[in-house]
Motif scaffolding. Sequence first.
Motif, PDB file in Angstrom:
ATOM      1  N   ASP A  71       0.799  -1.226   0.000  1.00 37.81           N
ATOM      2  CA  ASP A  71       0.000   0.000   0.000  1.00 37.81           C
ATOM      3  C   ASP A  71       0.832   1.278   0.000  1.00 37.81           C
ATOM      4  O   ASP A  71       0.347   2.338   0.367  1.00 37.81           O
ATOM      5  N   LYS A  72       2.090   1.229  -0.410  1.00 37.91           N
ATOM      6  CA  LYS A  72       2.940   2.424  -0.428  1.00 37.91           C
ATOM      7  C   LYS A  72       3.006   2.989  -1.843  1.00 37.91           C
ATOM      8  O   LYS A  72       3.207   2.264  -2.806  1.00 37.91           O
ATOM      9  N   ARG A  73       2.832   4.318  -1.966  1.00 37.59           N
ATOM     10  CA  ARG A  73       2.935   4.973  -3.258  1.00 37.59           C
ATOM     11  C   ARG A  73       3.412   6.402  -3.075  1.00 37.59           C
ATOM     12  O   ARG A  73       3.286   6.975  -1.992  1.00 37.59           O
ATOM     13  N   SER A  74       3.943   6.976  -4.141  1.00 35.45           N
ATOM     14  CA  SER A  74       4.508   8.317  -4.044  1.00 35.45           C
ATOM     15  C   SER A  74       4.363   9.039  -5.381  1.00 35.45           C
ATOM     16  O   SER A  74       4.453   8.424  -6.445  1.00 35.45           O
ATOM     17  N   ILE A  75       4.145  10.350  -5.315  1.00 38.29           N
ATOM     18  CA  ILE A  75       4.108  11.174  -6.519  1.00 38.29           C
ATOM     19  C   ILE A  75       5.545  11.474  -6.930  1.00 38.29           C
ATOM     20  O   ILE A  75       6.338  11.965  -6.126  1.00 38.29           O
ATOM     21  N   VAL A  76       5.886  11.192  -8.193  1.00 39.03           N
ATOM     22  CA  VAL A  76       7.269  11.360  -8.634  1.00 39.03           C
ATOM     23  C   VAL A  76       7.447  12.484  -9.647  1.00 39.03           C
ATOM     24  O   VAL A  76       8.573  12.929  -9.884  1.00 39.03           O
ATOM     25  N   ALA A  77       6.361  12.956 -10.265  1.00 39.31           N
ATOM     26  CA  ALA A  77       6.513  14.010 -11.273  1.00 39.31           C
ATOM     27  C   ALA A  77       5.164  14.627 -11.610  1.00 39.31           C
ATOM     28  O   ALA A  77       4.109  14.036 -11.363  1.00 39.31           O
ATOM     29  N   ASN A  78       5.217  15.829 -12.163  1.00 38.07           N
ATOM     30  CA  ASN A  78       4.066  16.419 -12.835  1.00 38.07           C
ATOM     31  C   ASN A  78       4.086  15.988 -14.293  1.00 38.07           C
ATOM     32  O   ASN A  78       5.121  15.549 -14.814  1.00 38.07           O
ATOM     33  N   ALA A  79       2.957  16.148 -14.961  1.00 40.70           N
ATOM     34  CA  ALA A  79       2.880  15.857 -16.390  1.00 40.70           C
ATOM     35  C   ALA A  79       1.967  16.879 -17.051  1.00 40.70           C
ATOM     36  O   ALA A  79       1.004  17.344 -16.439  1.00 40.70           O
ATOM     37  N   LYS A  80       2.276  17.229 -18.293  1.00 42.44           N
ATOM     38  CA  LYS A  80       1.406  18.132 -19.040  1.00 42.44           C
ATOM     39  C   LYS A  80       1.230  17.606 -20.459  1.00 42.44           C
ATOM     40  O   LYS A  80       2.141  17.008 -21.044  1.00 42.44           O
ATOM     41  N   VAL A  81       0.048  17.811 -21.002  1.00 45.76           N
ATOM     42  CA  VAL A  81      -0.257  17.379 -22.360  1.00 45.76           C
ATOM     43  C   VAL A  81       0.361  18.375 -23.332  1.00 45.76           C
ATOM     44  O   VAL A  81       0.135  19.582 -23.232  1.00 45.76           O
ATOM     45  N   ILE A  82       1.157  17.872 -24.283  1.00 42.26           N
ATOM     46  CA  ILE A  82       1.787  18.767 -25.266  1.00 42.26           C
ATOM     47  C   ILE A  82       1.218  18.570 -26.670  1.00 42.26           C
ATOM     48  O   ILE A  82       1.429  19.415 -27.541  1.00 42.26           O
ATOM     49  N   SER A  83       0.499  17.474 -26.897  1.00 41.99           N
ATOM     50  CA  SER A  83      -0.208  17.285 -28.165  1.00 41.99           C
ATOM     51  C   SER A  83      -1.274  16.219 -27.960  1.00 41.99           C
ATOM     52  O   SER A  83      -1.158  15.365 -27.077  1.00 41.99           O
ATOM     53  N   SER A  84      -2.324  16.279 -28.796  1.00 46.01           N
ATOM     54  CA  SER A  84      -3.413  15.319 -28.643  1.00 46.01           C
ATOM     55  C   SER A  84      -4.181  15.192 -29.952  1.00 46.01           C
ATOM     56  O   SER A  84      -4.327  16.168 -30.695  1.00 46.01           O
ATOM     57  N   ASN A  85      -4.641  13.987 -30.231  1.00 50.10           N
ATOM     58  CA  ASN A  85      -5.521  13.732 -31.370  1.00 50.10           C
ATOM     59  C   ASN A  85      -6.672  12.855 -30.880  1.00 50.10           C
ATOM     60  O   ASN A  85      -6.733  12.527 -29.686  1.00 50.10           O
ATOM     61  N   PRO A  86      -7.603  12.474 -31.743  1.00 46.42           N
ATOM     62  CA  PRO A  86      -8.757  11.698 -31.258  1.00 46.42           C
ATOM     63  C   PRO A  86      -8.410  10.364 -30.603  1.00 46.42           C
ATOM     64  O   PRO A  86      -9.214   9.829 -29.832  1.00 46.42           O
TER      65      PRO A  86
END
Length: 326
Positions: A143-158
């Motif tokens: 049950d151990k977890r950690s946030i390691v990074a942010n992420a951002k969308v740089i491109s997207s299609n359908p």
Amino acid sequence: MRKFLNKVLLVGAISLFANNLFAQETICYKNGVTSPSEIETTPLNGIVCKNQLSVNDMKKDGWNVLDIQIKTVDGKLNYSYYFYKIDSLKAAPKINSVNEKAEFSVRPIGTKIMNLENNKSTINVGNLIVGQTGIVVHIYDNDKRSIVANAKVISSNPNSSVVEFFSFDDLKQDALPITNRNVSINDVLVLNYMYNSSLLIAPNFDSFQAVRNEFKENNFIHSDIFAAKLKYNNRPYPTKEDIQQFAMEQNLGTVFFVLDGKIFVVDSKTFTILDSYRFTFDQKEQQIPFYTRVEDIESPFYQIAFIFGDEKLTYNDYYKKILGIK
């Protein structure tokens, strides 16, 4: 000592993640499994499962499986199920969105990182908004977890989207070390992280209340708290950086701006306009810098000159400049 501090940081990340990401989230696990075909009916361990509830029981109770980790130890299988539940989210706003390109929602979107190249990953989720953000979570044993990074969308299609990773500084403390772990294959990407926790910038009390009543999915921190910080720092005219810093300190995912007959929903990290809504309200009364009950926020002369120059901007013009819209 270093090991202790790392544990403190991990616990802090877990607490932040658990308390804020979903209405409810948990990990249930079972070690030493010899018959994989029976895992979905086998009672699991964990805070919620308590060696009583199986995967099927959790699904019947409204839980969704976001991720499954399977490890082989001494010829047996250890299973960890990452469950989340969003049943406490309320109705979406009834006013019409102006955005016709992509459907926006504050609800989290989860997927696994299956590829990684040059600090980017392609995910099988399409029609996202460029500038939309999230976090990457690494799940350790059980049950151990950690946030390691942010992420951002740089491109997207359908059909798919590309996300780029950057540092997660929301837990940054000078007295504590930061994790050295980077994003890796099989980590979990959660988009729209904290999008339901928001700051509301409105010109008057009536518009402030109307937006809060309309967007019932969102938990709005009161603008008085932001105003108090501005007063303490002698900054009555918040800059983009002031707003972003406050949002990070308060762990807010979105900022709502009410101006010129619209509501603009902005990502607090990238300052991307995620969506906008037509919104009719009385614009005769406009409080500068925004609606707040905090009074007499004084400013050094140089800040007034720097922000306004020789022309005093109205409420609408000031925030249009911050958002980069005409």
